[in-house]
Design a protein around this motif. Structure first.
Motif, PDB file in Angstrom:
ATOM      1  N   THR A   1      33.499  51.223  32.342  1.00 45.18           N
ATOM      2  CA  THR A   1      33.313  50.435  33.567  1.00 45.18           C
ATOM      3  C   THR A   1      31.874  50.541  34.069  1.00 45.18           C
ATOM      4  OG1 THR A   1      35.636  50.609  34.163  1.00 45.18           O
ATOM      5  CG2 THR A   1      34.126  50.132  35.949  1.00 45.18           C
TER       6      THR A   1
ATOM      7  N   ARG B   1      29.408  47.487  34.842  1.00 44.04           N
ATOM      8  CA  ARG B   1      28.770  47.321  36.153  1.00 44.04           C
ATOM      9  C   ARG B   1      27.241  47.279  36.023  1.00 44.04           C
ATOM     10  NH1 ARG B   1      31.651  47.879  40.592  1.00 44.04           N
ATOM     11  NH2 ARG B   1      29.994  48.864  41.768  1.00 44.04           N
TER      12      ARG B   1
ATOM     13  N   PHE C   1      37.698  40.721  38.261  1.00 44.78           N
ATOM     14  CA  PHE C   1      37.892  42.120  38.620  1.00 44.78           C
ATOM     15  C   PHE C   1      39.332  42.569  38.384  1.00 44.78           C
ATOM     16  CE2 PHE C   1      34.300  40.527  40.861  1.00 44.78           C
ATOM     17  CZ  PHE C   1      33.401  41.578  40.939  1.00 44.78           C
TER      18      PHE C   1
ATOM     19  N   SER D   1      40.481  39.661  43.522  1.00 50.42           N
ATOM     20  CA  SER D   1      39.232  39.616  44.279  1.00 50.42           C
ATOM     21  C   SER D   1      38.998  38.264  44.939  1.00 50.42           C
ATOM     22  CB  SER D   1      38.074  39.925  43.330  1.00 50.42           C
ATOM     23  OG  SER D   1      38.066  38.955  42.289  1.00 50.42           O
TER      24      SER D   1
ATOM     25  N   ASP E   1      36.797  43.226  34.111  1.00 52.54           N
ATOM     26  CA  ASP E   1      37.014  44.648  34.385  1.00 52.54           C
ATOM     27  C   ASP E   1      38.515  44.908  34.525  1.00 52.54           C
ATOM     28  OD1 ASP E   1      36.826  47.270  35.039  1.00 52.54           O
ATOM     29  OD2 ASP E   1      35.929  46.981  37.009  1.00 52.54           O
TER      30      ASP E   1
ATOM     31  N   THR F   1      35.055  44.989  46.431  1.00 54.71           N
ATOM     32  CA  THR F   1      35.337  43.972  45.408  1.00 54.71           C
ATOM     33  C   THR F   1      34.956  42.584  45.913  1.00 54.71           C
ATOM     34  OG1 THR F   1      37.157  45.330  44.630  1.00 54.71           O
ATOM     35  CG2 THR F   1      37.131  43.077  43.875  1.00 54.71           C
TER      36      THR F   1
ATOM     37  N   GLU G   1      31.188  42.282  45.802  1.00 60.80           N
ATOM     38  CA  GLU G   1      30.704  42.191  44.417  1.00 60.80           C
ATOM     39  C   GLU G   1      31.075  40.842  43.803  1.00 60.80           C
ATOM     40  OE1 GLU G   1      32.085  45.685  42.401  1.00 60.80           O
ATOM     41  OE2 GLU G   1      30.518  46.939  43.296  1.00 60.80           O
TER      42      GLU G   1
END
Lengths: 366, 299
Positions: free
Chosen positions: A60, A64, A98, A102, A175, B197, B200
Motif C-alpha cells: 500500500t 500511495r 480505494f 470513497s 487499493d 479517503t 485523497e
C-alpha cells in the motif's frame, strides 16, 4: 529476488494507451519501521500488475507513493519517463479506487463521476453525457441521480471505478477495492475491472492481499515482503516456479517435508532422492523440501507409512489430509476418481514427483 | 417432525372458551405510556411556564386588561433595533471567523497531525473553564495600552477594535468563547466521515487543496457546521459580561439597561429575542436539512 522486467505483450490490450511506470530504489521509512526498502519495479504500458503480500509488506505504501499521497525518502518514481517525485497528487493524472467506499456523500453518482472533469473545467453537459456513458460501462445505467447511500457496496465501487476512468488517467491504481464486498459481488466486479482495464489499456496497479484475486486478474504479480520485492512474474510462472521459499509458501498451498541434502545437488525426502532447484545447500544440511499438494502421489498400501485423516471433495479433485508415522501433516490433491479408495483411516504411501524441488532452511518454517 | 408435534399446544375442544390473552403486558405498556406522558408534561411545563408567565407579564395591563403596548414600544424603539442588529452582526462575524479558523485547522489535524488532536481539543475547551470575567479582565488590560501606543501604527488598530458601531474586539473575544461549541460540533462531524479517503479521492481526481475543502469537506460537514454556528450565535446573542465590562451595548446589555426603568419593555424585548433566536435556529436547521431532504426525494 528475480527480474521484474515487464512482459512484452501478455493479455494487455493491443492498442494500449497506458504509460510505462517505474519505481527505482524506492525507500520509505515511518520512524524506525522501514515500509519500503529499495523497491525496483517496472510496469509496462497497458499492463495490470498486482502487488501481493502480507500485511505490512509495503504494497500500500508503494501504491500511495505512486499516487502522490506519500513521498519516497529515496529513489525515483517515473511515469512515462518523467520523475514525478515532486509532482503533487492532483497533477499526476492518475485514477484511484480505494478500499473503503470513497464516493462523496453529498454528490449523486453522476456528480461523483463528473467531479474530476468539473475541476478540469469541463462543461455541465459534457460531464452529464460522460457520466451517463461511464455509468453504463460499469453496469449502472439509469443510476445517475442516486446518492451513495442509495447504492450497495458493489454499486458504489462501480461508481468509484467510473469516476476514476472519467479523467482518462495515465495510470489506474486500486487499493484493495474488493475486500469489503461479499464473495459473489467481488467475483463479478473483478471480472468487470479486468474487462474495462483491457478495453481502456490503462497501466494499472492493483494492491491486494488475496492471492486468488491477484492470480486471476493480473498480467504479472509482484510478491512483496518486508518492503522488498520477492518475485514479479506472470501468475502461472509464480505458481510453478517460485523464486524463493517465501513466494512458494505465500502463493498457493505448500507442504514442508523434512529432508537431507545429499551429494550431486540432490535432497533426500520421503525415501527418494530429488534434484534441488537452484543451488543446493552443503551436503548433510537438514532442510525442508517444498512440495505442492498436486506434486505428491498417494497410493493405497496396507504397509504404507501414512494414514488418511480427512478427505475433502472439491469437484474434480479431492484434497487428502494425511499424517505420516513421524507425525508430519501433509496435504495431497488427487483426481476424485482415484481418491475413492482412500477413505479416512486408509493406509498409504507418499511419492513425490520427479521434478526439481525448492528447499528451505528448516528454521525458517512458518 | 415428531418432536414438533409433541411440542405443539393442544387444540381447544369444540365449544371451549379461548383463554384470555395475558393482561399484564398491556397494563405495563399503559403504565409506561402514562409515565412517558407525565415526564413530557413536566419538561414542557419547565420550559413553557416561564415563557407563558413572561408573555402574560408583557401583555397584562392593570388598567386596560390585555395590551400589546410594550411590544409596540419595543418595535419602535431605536435602542432595540440598533442593539439587536449589532448582536446579530457580531454573531455572524463570530461564526464566520470561528469557522474560518476551525475548519481548516481540524482538517489539517485529522489528516496530517493526528497526534495534536488531543492538544487542540484541550485548547479549544479552555474557554469553558475560564470565566468570561477573567477573559475580559485580561483584554481590558491590553486595551488600556492604547494611550501608550498613541504614536505607533497600533493606535489605529486599537481604535478600530473598539469602534462603538461595530466593536471588532467583541468578535475576537466571542470567537475564542465559541471555540468549544465549534470544536465539539466539527469534531463529531469529522469523526462521522472518512475524511482522509474523501480528500485523497478528491486530490487524485485533480482537485487542489482549496477546492477539496470547498467542494468536498465543507459540504460533508454541513450539519456539524450549522449546529456549531447555531450554538455560537445563541451564545453571542445572550452574552452580557464581556460587552458590559468593555462598555458596549449589544442586545443583552441594552435589555438589562431598559429593565432598570421599564421592566415590561425589557421582558417584551426578551420575548422578541426568543422568537428571533428560534427563527434563526429554524432557518439554519432548514439550510442543513435541505440537502438531506433533496437526497431522500431523489431516491
Amino acid at each position: 529476488m528475480t527480474s521484474n522486467a515487464p512482459i512484452a505483450k501478455g493479455r494487455t490490450a493491443p492498442d494500449a494507451t497506458g504509460v510505462p511506470v517505474r519505481l527505482r530504489g524506492v525507500r520509505r521509512a515511518f520512524g524506525r519501521t522501514t515500509a519500503l526498502d529499495g523497491l525496483d519495479l517496472d510496469f509496462a504500458p497497458g499492463e495490470l500488475v498486482a502487488l501481493l503480500g502480507p500485511s505490512g509488506c509495503g504494497k500500500t505504501t508503494a501504491l500511495r507513493i505512486l499516487a502522490g499521497f506519500e513521498t519516497a525518502d529515496e529513489g525515483e518514481v517515473l511515469m512515462d519517463g518523467e520523475d514525478v517525485a515532486d509532482v503533487p497528487a492532483n497533477r499526476r493524472d492518475i485514477g484511484m479506487v480505494f478500499q473503503s467506499y470513497s464516493l462523496f456523500p453529498n454528490m449523486t453518482a453522476a456528480e461523483n463521476v463528473g467531479y474530476g472533469m468539473r475541476v478540469r473545467g469541463a462543461g455541465r453537459r459534457e460531464r452529464r453525457e460522460r457520466a451517463a456513458e461511464l455509468l453504463a460501462l460499469v453496469g449502472l445505467p439509469g443510476r445517475e441521480g442516486h446518492y451513495p447511500h442509495q447504492l450497495s457496496g458493489g454499486q458504489q465501487q462501480r461508481v468509484a471505478l467510473a469516476r476514476a476512468l472519467a479523467v482518462e488517467p495515465r495510470v489506474l491504481l486500486f487499493d484493495e477495492p474488493l475486500s469489503a464486498l461479499d464473495a459473489k459481488v467481488r467475483l463479478q466486479l473483478r471480472e468487470e475491472i479486468r474487462r474495462i482495464q483491457l478495453e481502456s489499456g490503462i497501466t494499472t496497479v492493483f494492491v491486494t492481499h488475496d492471492q486468488e484475486e491477484a492470480l486471476s486478474l493480473a498480467d504479472r504479480v509482484a510478491v512483496m515482503r518486508d518492503g522488498r520485492l520477492e518475485q514479479c512474474a506472470p501468475p502461472a510462472e509464480l505458481y510453478a516456479r517460485p523464486a524463493t521459499p517465501f513466494v512458494a509458501e505465500f502463493v498457493g498451498t505448500m507442504n514442508r517435508i523434512p529432508g537431507t541434502v545429499r551429494d550431486g545437488g540432490e535432497v533426500e525426502a520421503l525415501g527418494r532422492r530429488l534434484p534441488v532447484h537452484g543451488s543446493a545447500p552443503a551436503e548433510g544440511t537438514e532442510v525442508d523440501v517444498l512440495l505442492r499438494p498436486e506434486e505428491l502421489a498417494v497410493r493405497a498400501a496396507e504397509d504404507g507409512t501414512a494414514t488418511v485423516q480427512v478427505a475433502t471433495f472439491l469437484g474434480g479433485l479431492t484434497r487428502l489430509g494425511l499424517r505420516t508415522e513421524a507425525g508430519l501433516e501433509v496435504k495431497a490433491d488427487l483426481p476424485s476418481r482415484e481418491a475413492a479408495a482412500l477413505a479416512p483411516g486408509a493406509r498409504c504411501t507418499l511419492v513425490p514427483h520427479d521434478g526439481a524441488v525448492l528447499v528451505a532452511d528448516r528454521s525458517a518454517a512458518g | 417432525m415428531a418432536g414438533l408435534k409433541t411440542a405443539a399446544p393442544p387444540a381447544p375442544a369444540a365449544g371451549a372458551e379461548r383463554p384470555a390473552p395475558p393482561a399484564r403486558p398491556r397494563t405495563a405498556r399503559r403504565r409506561r405510556g402514562v409515565g412517558s406522558l407525565f415526564v413530557l408534561f413536566l419538561a414542557a411545563a419547565y420550559f413553557l411556564v416561564p415563557v407563558a408567565a413572561s408573555l402574560w407579564f408583557t401583555v397584562d395591563d392593570a388598567g386596560k386588561g390585555i395590551s400589546f403596548d410594550a411590544y409596540a414600544k419595543g418595535l419602535t424603539d431605536d435602542g432595540l433595533a440598533t442593539s439587536l442588529l449589532t448582536s446579530v452582526l457580531l454573531g455572524l462575524a463570530t461564526v464566520a471567523l470561528g469557522l474560518l479558523l476551525m475548519v481548516p485547522t481540524l482538517v489539517v489535524v485529522v489528516l496530517r497531525l493526528p497526534r495534536l488532536r488531543r492538544l487542540v481539543e484541550v485548547l479549544c475547551m479552555v474557554p469553558l473553564i475560564v470565566p468570561p470575567i477573567a477573559l475580559v479582565a485580561g483584554v481590558s488590560t491590553v486595551l488600556s495600552w492604547e494611550q501608550e501606543l498613541a504614536s505607533t501604527p497600533f493606535y489605529r488598530t486599537f481604535q478600530l477594535l473598539q469602534n462603538k458601531d461595530f466593536p471588532l474586539v467583541l468578535v475576537l473575544i466571542y470567537t475564542v468563547m465559541s471555540l468549544p461549541f465549534l470544536y465539539r460540533s466539527l469534531d463529531a462531524g469529522l469523526r462521522a466521515v472518512d475524511l482522509r479517503t474523501l480528500v485523497e479521492a478528491s486530490r487524485s481526481l485533480g482537485a487542489s487543496r482549496t477546492a477539496t475543502i470547498y467542494r468536498v469537506v465543507v459540504p460533508n460537514l454541513r450539519s456539524s457546521v450549522v449546529s456549531g454556528a447555531v450554538l455560537s450565535l445563541a451564545m453571542v446573542l445572550g452574552e452580557y459580561t464581556v460587552a458590559t465590562v468593555l462598555g458596549f451595548e449589544p442586545f443583552a446589555v441594552w435589555m438589562v439597561h431598559v429593565g432598570e426603568y421599564e421592566a415590561q419593555l425589557s421582558v417584551a424585548a426578551a420575548m422578541l429575542s426568543l422568537l428571533l433566536t428560534w427563527g434563526l435556529l429554524l432557518l439554519l436547521t432548514n439550510i442543513a436539512g435541505g440537502r438531506a431532504r433533496n437526497r431522500r426525494t431523489t431516491a
